[in-house]
Design a protein around this motif. Structure first.
Motif, PDB file in Angstrom:
ATOM      1  N   ARG A  44       1.220  -1.129   0.150  1.00  0.00           N
ATOM      2  CA  ARG A  44       0.144   0.101  -0.100  1.00  0.00           C
ATOM      3  C   ARG A  44       1.139   1.629  -0.515  1.00  0.00           C
ATOM      4  N   HIS A  45       0.218   2.166  -0.225  1.00  0.00           N
ATOM      5  CA  HIS A  45       0.977   3.771  -0.028  1.00  0.00           C
ATOM      6  C   HIS A  45       0.032   4.427   0.262  1.00  0.00           C
ATOM      7  N   GLY A  46       0.369   5.374   1.233  1.00  0.00           N
ATOM      8  CA  GLY A  46      -1.391   6.609   1.734  1.00  0.00           C
ATOM      9  C   GLY A  46      -1.095   7.785   1.525  1.00  0.00           C
ATOM     10  N   ILE A  48      -0.560  11.604   2.789  1.00  0.00           N
ATOM     11  CA  ILE A  48      -0.767  12.764   3.911  1.00  0.00           C
ATOM     12  C   ILE A  48      -0.368  14.306   3.569  1.00  0.00           C
ATOM     13  N   ARG A  49      -1.809  15.093   4.422  1.00  0.00           N
ATOM     14  CA  ARG A  49      -0.712  16.537   4.119  1.00  0.00           C
ATOM     15  C   ARG A  49      -0.876  16.748   6.071  1.00  0.00           C
ATOM     16  N   VAL A  50       0.476  18.118   6.113  1.00  0.00           N
ATOM     17  CA  VAL A  50       0.786  18.573   6.586  1.00  0.00           C
ATOM     18  C   VAL A  50       0.561  19.908   6.192  1.00  0.00           C
ATOM     19  N   VAL A 106       4.457   6.106   3.003  1.00  0.00           N
ATOM     20  CA  VAL A 106       3.703   7.200   2.201  1.00  0.00           C
ATOM     21  C   VAL A 106       3.590   8.561   2.076  1.00  0.00           C
ATOM     22  N   PHE A 107       3.188   9.152   1.006  1.00  0.00           N
ATOM     23  CA  PHE A 107       3.337  10.284   0.419  1.00  0.00           C
ATOM     24  C   PHE A 107       3.007  11.539   0.911  1.00  0.00           C
ATOM     25  N   THR A 108       4.054  12.244   1.432  1.00  0.00           N
ATOM     26  CA  THR A 108       3.740  13.603   2.504  1.00  0.00           C
ATOM     27  C   THR A 108       4.228  14.561   2.611  1.00  0.00           C
ATOM     28  N   ILE A 203      -5.294  10.935   6.690  1.00  0.00           N
ATOM     29  CA  ILE A 203      -4.856   9.773   5.122  1.00  0.00           C
ATOM     30  C   ILE A 203      -6.015  10.200   4.310  1.00  0.00           C
ATOM     31  N   ASN A 204      -5.964  10.550   2.881  1.00  0.00           N
ATOM     32  CA  ASN A 204      -6.221  11.179   2.060  1.00  0.00           C
ATOM     33  C   ASN A 204      -6.605  10.086   1.183  1.00  0.00           C
ATOM     34  N   HIS A 205      -5.280   8.767   1.288  1.00  0.00           N
ATOM     35  CA  HIS A 205      -5.878   7.700   0.648  1.00  0.00           C
ATOM     36  C   HIS A 205      -5.393   7.107   0.683  1.00  0.00           C
ATOM     37  N   LEU A 206      -5.313   5.155  -0.081  1.00  0.00           N
ATOM     38  CA  LEU A 206      -4.883   4.886   0.175  1.00  0.00           C
ATOM     39  C   LEU A 206      -4.537   3.192  -0.813  1.00  0.00           C
ATOM     40  N   ARG A 245       2.030   3.349 -12.578  1.00  0.00           N
ATOM     41  CA  ARG A 245       0.969   3.773 -13.198  1.00  0.00           C
ATOM     42  C   ARG A 245       0.239   4.254 -12.358  1.00  0.00           C
ATOM     43  N   GLN A 246      -0.552   5.416 -12.632  1.00  0.00           N
ATOM     44  CA  GLN A 246      -1.306   5.495 -11.115  1.00  0.00           C
ATOM     45  C   GLN A 246      -2.741   5.943 -12.696  1.00  0.00           C
ATOM     46  N   THR A 247      -4.028   5.016 -11.650  1.00  0.00           N
ATOM     47  CA  THR A 247      -6.088   6.002 -11.535  1.00  0.00           C
ATOM     48  C   THR A 247      -6.461   6.282 -10.368  1.00  0.00           C
ATOM     49  N   ARG A 273     -11.378  12.221   0.309  1.00  0.00           N
ATOM     50  CA  ARG A 273     -10.925  11.000   0.787  1.00  0.00           C
ATOM     51  C   ARG A 273     -11.477  10.409  -1.114  1.00  0.00           C
ATOM     52  N   PHE A 274     -10.285   9.496  -1.623  1.00  0.00           N
ATOM     53  CA  PHE A 274     -10.429   9.327  -2.886  1.00  0.00           C
ATOM     54  C   PHE A 274     -10.039   7.961  -2.941  1.00  0.00           C
ATOM     55  N   GLY A 275      -9.800   7.380  -3.694  1.00  0.00           N
ATOM     56  CA  GLY A 275      -9.365   5.750  -3.987  1.00  0.00           C
ATOM     57  C   GLY A 275      -8.065   5.904  -5.383  1.00  0.00           C
ATOM     58  N   GLU A 276      -7.592   5.373  -5.143  1.00  0.00           N
ATOM     59  CA  GLU A 276      -6.192   5.265  -6.106  1.00  0.00           C
ATOM     60  C   GLU A 276      -5.840   4.397  -5.708  1.00  0.00           C
ATOM     61  N   VAL A 277      -5.198   3.311  -7.390  1.00  0.00           N
ATOM     62  CA  VAL A 277      -4.789   2.046  -7.402  1.00  0.00           C
ATOM     63  C   VAL A 277      -3.683   2.361  -8.541  1.00  0.00           C
ATOM     64  N   SER A 378       2.550  12.903 -11.794  1.00  0.00           N
ATOM     65  CA  SER A 378       1.419  11.828 -12.043  1.00  0.00           C
ATOM     66  C   SER A 378       0.707  12.352 -10.165  1.00  0.00           C
ATOM     67  N   ALA A 379       1.549  12.830  -9.550  1.00  0.00           N
ATOM     68  CA  ALA A 379       1.287  13.278  -8.491  1.00  0.00           C
ATOM     69  C   ALA A 379       0.237  13.748  -8.358  1.00  0.00           C
ATOM     70  N   ALA A 380       0.474  15.495  -9.155  1.00  0.00           N
ATOM     71  CA  ALA A 380      -0.137  16.481  -9.737  1.00  0.00           C
ATOM     72  C   ALA A 380      -1.620  16.670 -10.243  1.00  0.00           C
ATOM     73  N   ILE A 382      -2.946  13.663 -10.209  1.00  0.00           N
ATOM     74  CA  ILE A 382      -3.331  12.467  -8.954  1.00  0.00           C
ATOM     75  C   ILE A 382      -4.618  14.044  -7.598  1.00  0.00           C
ATOM     76  N   PHE A 383      -3.915  15.024  -7.194  1.00  0.00           N
ATOM     77  CA  PHE A 383      -3.970  16.148  -6.879  1.00  0.00           C
ATOM     78  C   PHE A 383      -4.983  16.692  -8.095  1.00  0.00           C
ATOM     79  N   GLN A 384      -5.189  16.971  -8.778  1.00  0.00           N
ATOM     80  CA  GLN A 384      -5.775  17.540  -9.502  1.00  0.00           C
ATOM     81  C   GLN A 384      -6.802  17.081 -10.061  1.00  0.00           C
TER      82      GLN A 384
HETATM   83  C1  OOG Z   1      -0.666  12.868  -2.052  1.00  0.00           C
HETATM   84  C2  OOG Z   1      -0.780  12.629  -4.135  1.00  0.00           C
HETATM   85  C3  OOG Z   1       0.507  11.738  -4.681  1.00  0.00           C
HETATM   86  C4  OOG Z   1       0.942   9.790  -5.808  1.00  0.00           C
HETATM   87  O1  OOG Z   1       0.615   8.745  -5.970  1.00  0.00           O
HETATM   88  O2  OOG Z   1       1.731  10.059  -6.551  1.00  0.00           O
HETATM   89  C5  OOG Z   1       0.472  10.980  -4.459  1.00  0.00           C
HETATM   90  C6  OOG Z   1      -1.916  13.792  -2.209  1.00  0.00           C
HETATM   91  O3  OOG Z   1      -2.864  13.423  -2.608  1.00  0.00           O
HETATM   92  O4  OOG Z   1      -2.030  13.790  -0.394  1.00  0.00           O
HETATM   93  O5  OOG Z   1      -0.152   9.896  -3.803  1.00  0.00           O
END
Ligand code: OOG
Ligand code: NI
Length: 442
Positions: A44-46, A48-50, A106-108, A203-206, A245-247, A273-277, A378-380, A382-384
């Motif tokens: 898993r990866h999760g 969080i944001r601080v 954990v992507f922080t 945690i906003n996704h796992l 690769r992520q969605t 909060r959302f779901g990602e794989v 990809s991270a951007a 996912i945020f976006q």
């Molecule tokens: C982190 C987004 C980045 C990924 O898989 O690239 C991320 C977030 O939404 O806080 O988790």
């Protein structure tokens, strides 16, 4: 905890497990080339944001107790057209054996609350005041975490308390959200509101890992769960999977309690909060990564100039530029591999031998090293894909400078460079091989 809070996550995990089982059945042993089914299923990866340097260093203290250290620096402020005012790292085990036991990261992200491109002076001041006034991690949690790190573990009762307190600090808070403040931040950036507009982190996704993300995508859609339009990162193509690769599916609307402008308190809804794989591939060397980044730019350019479907254009660009076999990637120094004696080999070799010769006569085999990190674009993305509105960004201003060094200082620990970790894995495998063969490998 997360499955209880976000039931759709349980569906995602169920479907992921089925995808992996079916893939293994279809592909046999090859399916496990990039990770055993046990590891992939547990992985898993999760995220969080601080909100401040202090919170960032505290979260590092918590993760260190679990053998997770900061790796990589990601600046998302420029990685997207939308307003994503954060800089990030990922906490994870750094050595391969630890990762195999605990494939968890954990992507922080830390809010760049002092960046004038996003926040004016008054907003910066209010953000600082709001964030300084909250406590994300109780002192007992931090003390236990420090003790666990120092002693390399805790006894049963203290270990349970550490886990309980750590888990609780990542739950969604039921404390009321100040509506006016939240909306003000949201007009700058939905990410800023999620970080600096609420009294705690969560945690906003796992994210589970799958071996076939196209299959996962199709199954989720057929269950009526709308996924974002595209798989982020490399396209699906005939060659080996590389990088990541992520969605994801869009944030779900969840009830939260608000304190409104007129002083009343009542329910409202937020989507955070959302779901990602994800599907992981082979780690690329700096050279491979440069090529990857060039191909990404090339795909964008072609899409702009001649249009077309992104995945089709990307596949073509990949076919034109990237070797489509592991051997090709290795020969061109584009990806990382570990080396070991091929099964059944017990050769006598000269006192000095080249790795290439050992590979050419099949004495030695190369196994791909899996990419354990993230991709800023990809991270951007996912945020976006989970933002409400584009937000605002004053590009004319000069942004606050953040890089791996400044974030290391903030965290109070060196942030590891992922390339160094992969190279160390390669070097260690060659050293073991040289010892086994009683030779010098050049
Ligand atoms: C982190 C987004 C980045 C990924 O898989 O690239 C991320 C977030 O939404 O806080 O988790
Ligand atoms: Ni993620």
């Amino acid at each position: 905890m997360y499955g209880m809070e976000v039931p759709a996550y349980n569906t995602l995990v169920d479907v992921s497990e089925r995808v992996n089982r079916d893939f293994l059945e279809k592909e046999g042993g090859d399916a496990e080339r990039l990770g055993s089914i046990q590891r992939v299923t547990a992985e898993r990866h999760g995220a969080i944001r601080v909100g401040s340097p202090k919170e960032m260093s505290q979260v590092a203290t918590v993760f260190e107790a679990f053998g997770m250290y900061p790796v990589g620096f990601y600046d998302l402020r420029d990685a997207s057209a939308s307003s994503v005012p954060v800089v990030s790292t990922a906490f994870r085990p750094v050595d391969a054996e630890e990762l195999a036991l605990n494939p968890f990261r954990v992507f922080t992200s830390m809010l760049a609350a002092d960046d004038p491109r996003f926040f004016n002076a008054e907003q910066q001041r209010k953000l600082q005041e709001f964030i300084n006034a909250r406590t994300l991690f109780p002192q007992e949690l931090l003390s236990l975490a420090e003790k666990a790190t120092e002693q390399e573990g805790l006894d049963g009762a203290e270990a349970s308390t550490l886990l309980d307190l750590a888990t609780a600090s990542f739950e969604l808070s039921s404390e009321p959200v100040d509506h006016a403040w939240y909306r003000e931040l949201e007009s700058v950036s939905a990410v800023a509101a999620d970080i600096g507009g609420v009294p705690s982190t969560h945690i906003n996704h796992l994210t589970p890992r799958v071996l076939d993300i196209e299959d996962l995508y199709a199954r989720m859609e057929s269950l009526g769960i709308a996924m974002i339009d595209e798989v982020q990162g490399p396209p699906s193509w005939q060659g080996p999977d590389v990088l990541l690769r992520q969605t994801s599916f869009r944030a779900l609307s969840e009830e939260r309690i608000f304190k409104f402008e007129d002083g009343s308190v009542g329910p409202g809804a937020l989507r955070v909060r959302f779901g990602e794989v994800e599907q992981r591939g082979i780690a690329l060397t700096p050279r491979g990564r440069e090529l990857y980044d060039r191909m990404v730019v090339d795909v964008d350019k072609q899409l702009q100039e001649t249009g077309g479907v992104r995945t089709d254009v990307a596949r073509q660009v990949w076919q034109d530029n990237l070797p489509d076999t592991e051997a090709g990637l290795l020969a061109e120094g584009l990806a990382y591999f570990e080396f070991d004696l091929a099964p059944g080999q017990a050769p006598t070799v000269p006192a000095e031998v080249s790795l290439k010769a050992l590979l050419d006569d099949a004495t030695v085999q190369a196994s791909p090293i899996v990419y354990e990190d993230f991709l800023p674009r990809s991270a951007a993305g996912i945020f976006q894909s989970n933002l409400t509105g584009e937000g605002t960004k004053d590009a004319a201003q000069k942004g606050t400078e953040y890089d791996l060094e400044t974030l290391s200082k903030i965290i109070g620990r060196d942030i590891a460079d992922p390339f160094h970790l992969y190279q160390a894995q390669v070097d260690a495998s060659i050293a073991r091989l040289a010892e086994k063969l009683n030779t010098t490998i050049i």
